[in-house]
Design a protein around this motif. Structure first.
Motif, PDB file in Angstrom:
ATOM      1  N   VAL A 118      29.925  45.807  25.022  1.00  0.00           N
ATOM      2  CA  VAL A 118      29.233  44.753  25.764  1.00  0.00           C
ATOM      3  C   VAL A 118      30.246  43.676  26.132  1.00  0.00           C
ATOM      4  O   VAL A 118      30.964  43.165  25.272  1.00  0.00           O
ATOM      5  N   LEU A 119      30.292  43.362  27.405  1.00  0.00           N
ATOM      6  CA  LEU A 119      31.162  42.303  27.918  1.00  0.00           C
ATOM      7  C   LEU A 119      30.263  41.204  28.462  1.00  0.00           C
ATOM      8  O   LEU A 119      29.417  41.463  29.321  1.00  0.00           O
ATOM      9  N   ARG A 120      30.421  40.001  27.923  1.00  0.00           N
ATOM     10  CA  ARG A 120      29.650  38.847  28.416  1.00  0.00           C
ATOM     11  C   ARG A 120      30.626  37.943  29.146  1.00  0.00           C
ATOM     12  O   ARG A 120      31.634  37.520  28.579  1.00  0.00           O
ATOM     13  N   ILE A 121      30.324  37.666  30.404  1.00  0.00           N
ATOM     14  CA  ILE A 121      31.200  36.844  31.241  1.00  0.00           C
ATOM     15  C   ILE A 121      30.412  35.624  31.711  1.00  0.00           C
ATOM     16  O   ILE A 121      29.357  35.763  32.322  1.00  0.00           O
ATOM     17  N   GLN A 125      25.380  26.747  39.822  1.00  0.00           N
ATOM     18  CA  GLN A 125      26.800  27.081  39.839  1.00  0.00           C
ATOM     19  C   GLN A 125      27.303  27.730  38.556  1.00  0.00           C
ATOM     20  O   GLN A 125      28.509  27.857  38.375  1.00  0.00           O
ATOM     21  N   LYS A 126      26.407  28.110  37.682  1.00  0.00           N
ATOM     22  CA  LYS A 126      26.848  28.736  36.438  1.00  0.00           C
ATOM     23  C   LYS A 126      25.975  29.949  36.167  1.00  0.00           C
ATOM     24  O   LYS A 126      24.762  29.913  36.411  1.00  0.00           O
ATOM     25  N   ALA A 127      26.597  31.014  35.661  1.00  0.00           N
ATOM     26  CA  ALA A 127      25.850  32.233  35.343  1.00  0.00           C
ATOM     27  C   ALA A 127      26.544  32.955  34.194  1.00  0.00           C
ATOM     28  O   ALA A 127      27.750  32.806  33.999  1.00  0.00           O
ATOM     29  N   GLU A 128      25.767  33.708  33.460  1.00  0.00           N
ATOM     30  CA  GLU A 128      26.349  34.570  32.443  1.00  0.00           C
ATOM     31  C   GLU A 128      25.847  35.974  32.688  1.00  0.00           C
ATOM     32  O   GLU A 128      24.641  36.207  32.759  1.00  0.00           O
ATOM     33  N   LEU A 129      26.797  36.902  32.835  1.00  0.00           N
ATOM     34  CA  LEU A 129      26.467  38.312  33.026  1.00  0.00           C
ATOM     35  C   LEU A 129      26.789  39.075  31.753  1.00  0.00           C
ATOM     36  O   LEU A 129      27.813  38.830  31.106  1.00  0.00           O
ATOM     37  N   ALA A 130      25.927  40.014  31.395  1.00  0.00           N
ATOM     38  CA  ALA A 130      26.189  40.948  30.313  1.00  0.00           C
ATOM     39  C   ALA A 130      26.361  42.322  30.947  1.00  0.00           C
ATOM     40  O   ALA A 130      25.528  42.765  31.744  1.00  0.00           O
ATOM     41  N   ILE A 131      27.468  42.965  30.599  1.00  0.00           N
ATOM     42  CA  ILE A 131      27.793  44.290  31.132  1.00  0.00           C
ATOM     43  C   ILE A 131      27.894  45.230  29.933  1.00  0.00           C
ATOM     44  O   ILE A 131      28.646  44.959  29.000  1.00  0.00           O
ATOM     45  N   ALA A 132      27.150  46.325  29.964  1.00  0.00           N
ATOM     46  CA  ALA A 132      27.117  47.240  28.822  1.00  0.00           C
ATOM     47  C   ALA A 132      27.432  48.663  29.251  1.00  0.00           C
ATOM     48  O   ALA A 132      27.092  49.080  30.364  1.00  0.00           O
ATOM     49  N   GLU A 161      34.601  31.947  39.393  1.00  0.00           N
ATOM     50  CA  GLU A 161      35.651  31.736  38.397  1.00  0.00           C
ATOM     51  C   GLU A 161      35.131  32.142  37.012  1.00  0.00           C
ATOM     52  O   GLU A 161      34.046  31.712  36.608  1.00  0.00           O
ATOM     53  N   VAL A 162      35.904  32.940  36.312  1.00  0.00           N
ATOM     54  CA  VAL A 162      35.537  33.335  34.954  1.00  0.00           C
ATOM     55  C   VAL A 162      35.936  32.203  34.018  1.00  0.00           C
ATOM     56  O   VAL A 162      37.117  31.850  33.933  1.00  0.00           O
ATOM     57  N   LEU A 179      36.658  43.287  33.643  1.00  0.00           N
ATOM     58  CA  LEU A 179      36.991  41.860  33.676  1.00  0.00           C
ATOM     59  C   LEU A 179      38.059  41.584  34.737  1.00  0.00           C
ATOM     60  O   LEU A 179      37.937  40.627  35.516  1.00  0.00           O
ATOM     61  N   GLY A 180      39.065  42.408  34.788  1.00  0.00           N
ATOM     62  CA  GLY A 180      40.110  42.245  35.796  1.00  0.00           C
ATOM     63  C   GLY A 180      39.565  42.346  37.217  1.00  0.00           C
ATOM     64  O   GLY A 180      39.974  41.593  38.102  1.00  0.00           O
ATOM     65  N   LYS A 181      38.636  43.286  37.428  1.00  0.00           N
ATOM     66  CA  LYS A 181      38.032  43.441  38.758  1.00  0.00           C
ATOM     67  C   LYS A 181      37.244  42.204  39.142  1.00  0.00           C
ATOM     68  O   LYS A 181      37.356  41.704  40.270  1.00  0.00           O
ATOM     69  N   VAL A 182      36.421  41.702  38.224  1.00  0.00           N
ATOM     70  CA  VAL A 182      35.606  40.520  38.522  1.00  0.00           C
ATOM     71  C   VAL A 182      36.516  39.341  38.881  1.00  0.00           C
ATOM     72  O   VAL A 182      36.242  38.614  39.844  1.00  0.00           O
ATOM     73  N   GLU A 183      37.602  39.187  38.139  1.00  0.00           N
ATOM     74  CA  GLU A 183      38.533  38.093  38.437  1.00  0.00           C
ATOM     75  C   GLU A 183      39.217  38.303  39.784  1.00  0.00           C
ATOM     76  O   GLU A 183      39.419  37.352  40.535  1.00  0.00           O
TER      77      GLU A 183
END
Length: 114
Positions: free
Chosen positions: A26-29, A71-78, A105-106, A95-99
């Protein structure tokens, strides 16, 4: 020569006892969307990110926090995998792709592998 049902049966018998481990990554960004001036604009940007992640990595993606902020969000990727190293590598690639897309901005990252 074995019939297809005999072959299938013997394959099933061979598989008994082989239990592969399952790893959930799980990646939370947390994202800052400086260009967003409304919830509608925020949703458009997030939909673009979520659609790209789903199509490129076959992962589950959801907005899990800050739904009422523009202007703020948190995504969970599983994702599910059989190897911790592989799961971590895929999450780091995501994470690299999203950036690299520069849609937002992460500002915070959390990785959990269960």
């Amino acid at each position: 020569m074995k019939s297809s049902s005999e072959s299938r049966k013997s394959d099933t018998l061979l598989d008994i006892g082989k239990v592969l481990p399952v790893v959930i990554g799980v990646l939370r960004i947390t994202l800052f969307l400086s260009e967003s001036g409304s919830l509608k604009e925020k949703r458009r940007i997030l939909r673009s990110i979520k659609d790209r992640l789903r199509s490129q990595f076959n992962v589950s993606v959801a907005e899990v926090d800050y739904q009422d902020l523009w202007q703020k969000a948190e995504l969970a990727i599983a994702l599910a995998a059989t190897d911790r190293v592989y799961a971590d590598k895929v999450l780091q690639t995501i994470l690299g792709k999203v950036e690299s897309w520069r849609l937002a901005e992460v500002i915070d990252v959390q990785v959990e592998i269960i």
